[in-house]
Design a protein around this motif. Structure first.
Motif, short mmCIF file in Angstrom:
data_model
loop_
_atom_site.label_atom_id
_atom_site.label_comp_id
_atom_site.label_asym_id
_atom_site.label_seq_id
_atom_site.Cartn_x
_atom_site.Cartn_y
_atom_site.Cartn_z
N LEU A 1 8.93 -12.53 -4.67
CA LEU A 1 7.83 -12.41 -5.64
C LEU A 1 7.98 -11.08 -6.35
O LEU A 1 7.92 -10.02 -5.73
CB LEU A 1 6.47 -12.49 -4.95
N LEU A 2 8.16 -11.13 -7.67
CA LEU A 2 8.22 -9.96 -8.53
C LEU A 2 6.91 -9.88 -9.29
O LEU A 2 6.56 -10.82 -10.03
CB LEU A 2 9.40 -10.08 -9.50
N ILE A 3 6.17 -8.80 -9.11
CA ILE A 3 4.83 -8.72 -9.68
C ILE A 3 4.50 -7.27 -10.04
O ILE A 3 4.87 -6.34 -9.31
CB ILE A 3 3.79 -9.30 -8.68
N SER A 4 3.83 -7.08 -11.14
CA SER A 4 3.41 -5.73 -11.51
C SER A 4 2.31 -5.26 -10.57
O SER A 4 1.54 -6.05 -10.03
CB SER A 4 2.91 -5.69 -12.96
N ARG A 5 2.23 -3.96 -10.39
CA ARG A 5 1.18 -3.39 -9.55
C ARG A 5 -0.20 -3.77 -10.10
O ARG A 5 -1.11 -4.10 -9.34
CB ARG A 5 1.33 -1.88 -9.49
N ASP A 6 -0.35 -3.74 -11.41
CA ASP A 6 -1.64 -4.05 -12.01
C ASP A 6 -2.07 -5.48 -11.69
O ASP A 6 -3.22 -5.73 -11.33
CB ASP A 6 -1.60 -3.84 -13.52
N LEU A 7 -1.15 -6.43 -11.82
CA LEU A 7 -1.48 -7.82 -11.55
C LEU A 7 -1.71 -8.03 -10.06
O LEU A 7 -2.62 -8.76 -9.65
CB LEU A 7 -0.37 -8.73 -12.06
N TYR A 8 -0.88 -7.40 -9.23
CA TYR A 8 -1.05 -7.50 -7.78
C TYR A 8 -2.45 -7.05 -7.36
O TYR A 8 -3.14 -7.73 -6.59
CB TYR A 8 0.01 -6.65 -7.08
N ILE B 1 10.82 -7.41 -16.42
CA ILE B 1 9.91 -6.27 -16.47
C ILE B 1 9.68 -5.81 -17.91
O ILE B 1 8.56 -5.42 -18.29
CB ILE B 1 10.47 -5.12 -15.60
N ALA B 2 10.72 -5.88 -18.72
CA ALA B 2 10.62 -5.40 -20.10
C ALA B 2 9.84 -6.35 -21.00
O ALA B 2 9.32 -5.91 -22.04
CB ALA B 2 12.02 -5.19 -20.67
N SER B 3 9.74 -7.62 -20.63
CA SER B 3 9.19 -8.60 -21.57
C SER B 3 8.02 -9.42 -21.05
O SER B 3 7.43 -10.18 -21.81
CB SER B 3 10.30 -9.58 -21.99
N GLU B 4 7.67 -9.27 -19.77
CA GLU B 4 6.68 -10.16 -19.16
C GLU B 4 5.55 -9.39 -18.49
O GLU B 4 5.76 -8.31 -17.96
CB GLU B 4 7.35 -11.05 -18.11
N GLN B 5 4.38 -10.01 -18.51
CA GLN B 5 3.26 -9.53 -17.72
C GLN B 5 3.05 -10.42 -16.49
O GLN B 5 2.40 -10.03 -15.53
CB GLN B 5 1.98 -9.51 -18.55
N ASP C 1 0.83 -1.21 0.00
CA ASP C 1 0.00 0.00 0.00
C ASP C 1 0.86 1.27 0.00
O ASP C 1 0.46 2.30 -0.56
CB ASP C 1 -0.92 0.01 1.22
N ALA C 2 2.04 1.18 0.63
CA ALA C 2 2.92 2.35 0.72
C ALA C 2 3.84 2.50 -0.49
O ALA C 2 4.51 3.53 -0.62
CB ALA C 2 3.78 2.24 1.99
N ALA C 3 3.88 1.52 -1.35
CA ALA C 3 4.81 1.52 -2.48
C ALA C 3 4.22 2.22 -3.69
O ALA C 3 3.03 2.14 -3.95
CB ALA C 3 5.19 0.08 -2.84
N GLY C 4 5.10 2.89 -4.45
CA GLY C 4 4.64 3.64 -5.60
C GLY C 4 5.12 3.12 -6.94
O GLY C 4 4.80 3.70 -7.98
N GLY C 5 5.86 2.00 -6.95
CA GLY C 5 6.41 1.49 -8.19
C GLY C 5 5.39 0.78 -9.06
O GLY C 5 4.39 0.25 -8.57
N ALA C 6 5.67 0.76 -10.35
CA ALA C 6 4.83 0.01 -11.29
C ALA C 6 5.02 -1.49 -11.12
O ALA C 6 4.17 -2.29 -11.51
CB ALA C 6 5.14 0.43 -12.73
N TRP C 7 6.18 -1.87 -10.54
CA TRP C 7 6.46 -3.26 -10.20
C TRP C 7 6.86 -3.35 -8.73
O TRP C 7 7.47 -2.42 -8.19
CB TRP C 7 7.59 -3.81 -11.08
N LEU C 8 6.51 -4.47 -8.11
CA LEU C 8 6.80 -4.72 -6.71
C LEU C 8 7.63 -5.98 -6.58
O LEU C 8 7.37 -6.98 -7.26
CB LEU C 8 5.49 -4.90 -5.92
N LEU C 9 8.64 -5.92 -5.71
CA LEU C 9 9.45 -7.10 -5.42
C LEU C 9 9.39 -7.33 -3.91
O LEU C 9 9.90 -6.53 -3.13
CB LEU C 9 10.89 -6.90 -5.88
#
Length: 227
Positions: free
Chosen positions: A146-153, A103-107, A75-83
């Motif tokens: 776990l590496l995940i995009s904000r949108d998928l999270y 990040i460049a090639s995967e959803q 909730d406190a993170a602002g990145g487009a991807w979260l690790l």
């Protein structure tokens, strides 16, 4: 353009491990990959919070419990991807380039190969089983990251505020939207060394089976030292 990656680490009295985890992230800073480090504290009574602040991390606090701490960190993170990483996990050298390529090639979300910070048959065997379980059944544990995009999270509902098995719940939510990354996460073997490798492995497997059969995570938590 802002760096894409927010790293989230839950901690509870982890001053012995946290500096090593943070040190392994430096290459991501140097590569311009990391936007911020978020340390989500669960009420530490040691120097964990001071270490986080010295490292320039965003510090959030709340009740102990890894699921809730991970959720508050996100909730406190602002990145487009979260690790998401555990405080006793160190990423192997070269991780930043692997993450950048993903990040460049995967959803899909990604996780690392597990290796223990110990040598011998049992560390090799237990890590091998964990990596096989992740590959065959799509069930990586939290110590694999776990590496995940904000949108998928957000789409899968984020981490649940659970007493235990928040990582398994997340993996099941992601279903087939998970991919193994060609890089190792090296995690502490202390719990296995304290309890015995065979005994701790059997306990973990039994808890997993009970959870998948519908057991209450709060009941599973009793007698289990999460940290």
């Amino acid at each position: 353009m802002r760096a894409p990656l927010s790293i989230i680490i839950p901690v509870l009295n982890g001053e012995g491990e946290l500096p090593h985890a943070i040190a392994s992230l430096v290459e991501g800073l140097e590569a311009g990959l990391i936007r911020e480090l978020v340390v989500s504290d669960g009420g530490s009574s040691d120097g964990s919070c001071g270490l986080a602040e010295e490292a320039g991390a965003v510090l959030v606090s709340g009740a102990a419990g890894r699921g809730g701490q991970l959720a508050r960190g996100a909730d406190a993170a602002g990145g487009a991807w979260l690790l998401f990483l555990h405080a006793d996990t160190v990423l192997a050298a070269g991780w930043a380039e692997v993450v950048r390529a993903h990040i460049a090639s995967e959803q899909r979300a990604g996780y690392f190969r597990l290796r223990f910070a110990a040598s011998g048959f049992w560390p090799w065997f237990v890590a091998g089983w964990a990596n096989l379980r992740s590959r065959l059944f799509g069930l990586p544990y939290g110590d694999q990251g776990l590496l995940i995009s904000r949108d998928l999270y957000d789409a899968v509902g984020g981490f649940k505020d659970m007493a235990l098995m928040e990582d398994v719940a997340m993996a099941r939510s992601l279903k087939r939207q998970l991919r193994g990354l060609p890089m190792e996460a090296v995690t502490s073997a202390a719990r296995y060394q304290d309890a015995g490798w065979a005994r701790q492995s059997a306990r973990n497997l039994w808890r997993l089976v009970r959870y998948l059969a519908g057991a209450d995570p709060e009941r599973l938590r009793r007698g289990y030292q999460m940290w």
